[in-house]
Design a protein around this motif. Structure first.
Motif, PDB file in Angstrom:
ATOM      1  N   GLY A 555       0.788  -1.231   0.000  1.00 12.73           N
ATOM      2  CA  GLY A 555       0.000   0.000   0.000  1.00 12.73           C
ATOM      3  C   GLY A 555       0.817   1.275   0.000  1.00 12.73           C
ATOM      4  N   GLN A 556       2.142   1.159   0.130  1.00 14.85           N
ATOM      5  CA  GLN A 556       2.992   2.355   0.146  1.00 14.85           C
ATOM      6  C   GLN A 556       3.557   2.616  -1.244  1.00 14.85           C
ATOM      7  N   PRO A 557       3.432   3.842  -1.745  1.00 12.93           N
ATOM      8  CA  PRO A 557       3.951   4.145  -3.079  1.00 12.93           C
ATOM      9  C   PRO A 557       5.478   4.027  -3.131  1.00 12.93           C
ATOM     10  N   THR A 558       5.973   3.462  -4.218  1.00 11.02           N
ATOM     11  CA  THR A 558       7.428   3.353  -4.381  1.00 11.02           C
ATOM     12  C   THR A 558       8.005   4.594  -5.041  1.00 11.02           C
ATOM     13  N   GLY A 559       7.142   5.440  -5.582  1.00 12.01           N
ATOM     14  CA  GLY A 559       7.614   6.608  -6.324  1.00 12.01           C
ATOM     15  C   GLY A 559       7.637   6.388  -7.823  1.00 12.01           C
ATOM     16  N   ALA A 560       7.521   5.135  -8.254  1.00 16.74           N
ATOM     17  CA  ALA A 560       7.504   4.859  -9.697  1.00 16.74           C
ATOM     18  C   ALA A 560       6.207   5.372 -10.314  1.00 16.74           C
ATOM     19  N   VAL A 561       6.307   5.958 -11.493  1.00 10.49           N
ATOM     20  CA  VAL A 561       5.123   6.489 -12.176  1.00 10.49           C
ATOM     21  C   VAL A 561       5.062   5.970 -13.617  1.00 10.49           C
ATOM     22  N   PRO A 562       4.909   4.638 -13.778  1.00  8.76           N
ATOM     23  CA  PRO A 562       4.947   4.038 -15.108  1.00  8.76           C
ATOM     24  C   PRO A 562       3.606   4.036 -15.845  1.00  8.76           C
ATOM     25  N   GLY A 563       2.573   4.668 -15.269  1.00  6.64           N
ATOM     26  CA  GLY A 563       1.253   4.642 -15.908  1.00  6.64           C
ATOM     27  C   GLY A 563       1.272   5.349 -17.257  1.00  6.64           C
ATOM     28  N   VAL A 564       0.362   4.940 -18.133  1.00  5.28           N
ATOM     29  CA  VAL A 564       0.291   5.540 -19.475  1.00  5.28           C
ATOM     30  C   VAL A 564      -1.134   5.980 -19.777  1.00  5.28           C
TER      31      VAL A 564
END
Ligand SMILES: [Zn+2]
Length: 574
Positions: A555-564
């Motif tokens: 549930g904790q964000p890793t900081g990755a933002v790979p969404g498209v």
């Protein structure tokens, strides 16, 4: 060649409905490249021993059009295993929009969907005018989930017609302009065109939203524009008033589907519809009739009731009453202090008697939290857990020999996070199950991003897994995962997501089937400008992977933002 990511030792539920199988999943360049016993080296390994590995969930009914600007992770949906959402539903959105009308559009969205105007004005870098420009903005924004969007009818109509959109029939010129914009949007990658005829959808002045002024000829014309391109879905917020009006709506909608040949979706399917409800099975029979006529029509449904949510920190049903209004303007600590004063309490309880009695008209979340009607205390639950076995306020009032208003005050004083839940529609679990079992319904309709302080639908996926699969054994895990993944991918014509399959995009979740469930909702003030919203997290999801990158760990964000940005099948090469 080495893998970027290896999910080892898990049990794969692949989204097709097939029985689970032990296996590793190897990922390279954002795609699934190996499944089974994978020996290749990997840059990163996630150990999924004892866990289920499934495709990320797809939610086709959200209103995250504004939120995508300020919320990288895509909450609250992301916490419930969702890796792809479709927004721009029900005709509402932020494009196309001329620069001079931005605040007006924002206020319309506030009125209908309870997205705070202050959050939109503070949180959006509003640089677009046309719908393709909006898509380009979404494309550029850093985001941890994938987004697709419809071009929304109310925005389009206000863009093409100005204030006339709220009162007038479209002229041939208006129609031509709107049809051209729909085609331009589909070519730019819109998933389709959305509209609404739902009576719950009103402007800040309490008049019908623009799409409700349109006649069916206009709908035919705009869906016809998609038909000319052979692409695009038509989504519509249906008539939910019940009776003959609703039957006429559905008959006409079937014509749109048959004539255009385009896929048509309506949602939500509503069991409660006012004084002359059609039986809840009516809309299921309708789906079968449409299919028999050769039309592609889907009904969107949730996995439980849609609920208005009340709490001391957000709305209470009494906020519109004069003494309450005065109290509710005060800081929370001061409200709590006054709520212990006997004279104040007597006044607050007495005022409740002046509220109008409740009727059967389906209100929608917005109306339920701002309308001066007396709550039905037999249908207002004091939420204790997420198992949907809570006591009603009426039961507690009898038990404690207190007025229901005092019960609510005391519970809120004992716990300022106490939440009260009022089911608005689809409140009977057996009916919800019947809706979900039909092959032409879709488990979606979180309304995520909207009704931010009024409803909390974003947990519909974890609710399906915990309540219906683990609690009630109504569906196998394989069936439930398929409903949330492959079935939705197919309906929205997303051809490379929704399965754990070689060549598919690596949108995956790793979860504990014995533990996965929604957490309790709370009210937070974490929107831009400090605006409040309901927040609901989940338990039991160990990792979320989007396009091959881990975006959430427990549930904790890793900081990755790979969404498209997802582009629909009508998109032309860029
Ligand atoms: Zn909607």
């Amino acid at each position: 060649m080495a893998l970027d990511l290896l999910i080892k030792n898990g049990t794969v539920v692949d989204g097709s409905g097939a029985p689970r199988a032990r296996g590793d999943v190897g990922i390279r360049d954002g795609r699934i490249v190996e499944i089974g016993r994978v020996g290749s080296a990997a840059e990163r390994v996630v150990d999924a021993l004892g866990m289920i590995v499934a495709p990320g969930f797809i939610d086709g009914h959200t209103h995250m059009d504004a939120q995508v600007s300020w919320d990288r992770i895509g909450s609250c949906s992301c916490w419930h295993g969702v890796t792809t959402v479709i927004m721009g539903n029900c005709g509402f959105g932020l494009a196309p929009c001329p620069p001079a009308d931005r605040e007006w559009f924002a206020r319309c969205l506030t009125a209908v969907e309870d997205i705070p105007t202050e959050a939109m004005l503070a949180g959006i870098d509003w640089t677009w005018e046309t719908f393709p420009e909006y898509l380009a903005t979404v494309d550029r924004l850093p985001k941890a989930i994938n987004y697709g969007a419809y071009i929304p009818h109310s925005a389009l109509r206000m863009y093409a017609m100005g204030k006339r959109a709220l009162t007038e029939t479209a002229t041939p010129d208006d129609l031509a302009r709107m049809a051209a914009a729909v085609k331009e949007a589909i070519r730019a990658g819109a998933m389709g065109f959305s509209s609404s005829l739902a009576t719950t959808h009103v402007t800040p002045d309490n008049t019908p939203v623009a799409s409700r002024i349109a006649d069916w000829a206009e709908i035919d014309h705009l869906v016809g524009a998609m038909a000319e391109l052979g692409a695009g879905i038509f989504q519509v917020g249906p008539d939910i008033s019940g009776g003959a009006a609703q039957r006429a709506f559905f008959a006409r909608l079937k014509q749109v589907a048959v004539r255009s040949g385009r896929p048509v979706m309506f949602g939500t399917i509503a069991s409660r519809q006012g004084d002359q409800p059609n039986p809840w099975t009516y809309q299921l029979d309708y789906l079968d009739e449409c299919a028999a006529a050769g039309a592609r029509v889907w009904g969107q449904t949730t996995t439980r009731s849609i609920n208005a949510i009340f709490s001391l920190k957000s709305y209470l049903p009494f906020d519109v009453l004069p003494a309450w209004r005065e109290l509710r303007r005060l800081p929370l600590a001061e409200q709590k202090r006054r709520l212990t004063d006997p004279a104040t309490r007597r006044q607050l309880v007495a005022e409740e008697a002046s509220m109008k009695p409740r009727d059967n008209v389906f209100q929608g979340g917005g109306a339920a939290t701002t309308d001066p009607r007396r709550p039905d205390y037999d249908n207002l639950y004091a939420m204790r857990d997420v198992e949907w076995a809570d006591p009603t306020v009426a039961e507690l009032a009898r038990e404690r020999r207190q007025h229901p208003v005092e019960v609510m005050i005391d519970l809120a004083l004992a716990n300022e996070n106490q939440v009260f839940v009022q089911p608005l529609v689809n409140e009977r679990p057996d009916e919800v199950r019947g809706l979900l079992e039909h092959p032409l319904t879709l488990a979606t309709f979180s309304d995520s991003g909207a009704h931010v302080c009024q409803e909390m639908g974003s947990s519909l996926q974890t609710h399906l897994l915990s309540y219906w699969v683990r609690g009630k054994h109504a569906f196998t895990l394989e069936q439930a995962v398929r409903m949330l993944t492959h079935d939705n991918a197919r309906a929205w014509e997303i051809s490379d997501r929704g399965l754990v399959k070689e060549g598919y995009r690596a949108d995956l979740i790793v979860f504990d089937e014995a533990r996965v469930r929604p957490a309790m909702p709370t009210v937070e003030t974490d929107l831009p400008g400090g605006a409040r919203r309901l927040v609901q997290r989940a338990e039991g999801i160990a990792a979320t992977v989007v396009n091959g990158q881990v975006t959430l760990e427990n549930g904790q964000p890793t900081g990755a933002v790979p969404g498209v940005l997802l582009r629909g099948p009508g998109a032309t090469a860029r």
